[in-house]
Design an enzyme around this catalytic site. Sequence first.
Site, mmCIF file in Angstrom:
data_model
loop_
_atom_site.group_PDB
_atom_site.id
_atom_site.type_symbol
_atom_site.label_atom_id
_atom_site.label_comp_id
_atom_site.label_asym_id
_atom_site.label_seq_id
_atom_site.Cartn_x
_atom_site.Cartn_y
_atom_site.Cartn_z
ATOM 1 N N LYS A 197 7.894 11.114 0.262
ATOM 2 C CA LYS A 197 7.088 10.505 1.323
ATOM 3 C C LYS A 197 7.955 9.711 2.292
ATOM 4 C CE LYS A 197 5.740 6.493 1.452
ATOM 5 N NZ LYS A 197 5.291 5.098 1.217
ATOM 6 N N LEU B 165 0.824 -1.206 0.000
ATOM 7 C CA LEU B 165 0.000 0.000 0.000
ATOM 8 C C LEU B 165 0.859 1.257 0.000
ATOM 9 C CD1 LEU B 165 -2.346 -1.537 2.650
ATOM 10 C CD2 LEU B 165 -3.044 -1.007 0.300
ATOM 11 N N PRO B 166 0.294 2.392 -0.446
ATOM 12 C CA PRO B 166 1.106 3.607 -0.612
ATOM 13 C C PRO B 166 1.534 4.310 0.667
ATOM 14 C CG PRO B 166 -0.871 3.642 -2.010
ATOM 15 C CD PRO B 166 -1.039 2.533 -1.035
ATOM 16 N N LYS C 59 13.694 -0.179 6.381
ATOM 17 C CA LYS C 59 13.396 0.328 5.041
ATOM 18 C C LYS C 59 13.562 1.842 4.953
ATOM 19 C CE LYS C 59 12.097 0.792 0.831
ATOM 20 N NZ LYS C 59 10.785 0.475 0.273
#
Length: 300
Positions: free
Chosen positions: A247, A54-55, A172
């Site tokens: 982001k 998912l974004p 990450k």
Amino acid sequence: MGSRMANNLIKAGYKVTVHDLNHDVMKLFSERGIPTTNSPFEIAETSDVIITMLPSSTHALNVYTGPNGLLRSGNLLRPWLFVDSSTIDPHTSRRLSVAVSDCALKEKKDYWNTPVMLDAPVSGGILAAEAGTLTFMVGGLEEAYLAAKSLFFSMGKNTIYCGGAGNGSAAKICNNLALAISMLGVSEAFALGQSLGVSASILTKIFNSSSARCWSSDSYNPVPGVMEGVPSSRNYDGGFASKLMAKDLNLATTSAKEVGVQCLLTSHAEQIFTELCNQGHGTKDFSCVFRHFYLGKDEL
């Protein structure tokens, strides 16, 4: 990313059911005879393992805990394993892990009495997702990680256990902040070199045989005309969008503030990629920073 990962699971022989808000993606699967559903909840009703890609953190929370989310059925769930490969903040990953572990299983699976969750973001981008060569950074119970390794190796070539819940997500964002900073450093050096009369091709040979060597120079060169098969060779189309890098850098700066760590380079990198997006380059690969921020020139 998710559709390509699903394709590799199908190739490996897994029975896969798909849900996506993009109906065109769902149509591509349904035309091949792959089952699709109208909501995450319906997926959870018929699946033993759930994998999400998912974004953002907001999307992840909605897919898991929203009105039609994976956990809508409350305390009794069919899936024994939830794997979230989204790049989100560690706090949200840990929150979702608790929400999953607070549920019970409708039927005991092997020695699992309660469902478990792994945060397993990936590195490698769309090309690696398609080729099945992703690297997974995994947080959660080690027993669950070991049980899920065959799934990971159906979609990737490397899988690294990072520790408890949220540690995969933490790894990450650390990886991506290092990637962003290295791309900025390489791009800045190439732009300066060009202005001083040294071609990017010459600098690339120097970088890649000396101490400046890094992935941004030897595998993902940002200068058009230097390397084939990378986004810079196709007008920065495809690859990892600048808006996604912005982001991820925001996730890193926010996490740093939460734990009281000063990350000056990360903050500056976030400002640069946010500016790129504001200039209309958000959908272009993040290596376009060479052209659109540093005003570097194509290699003729």
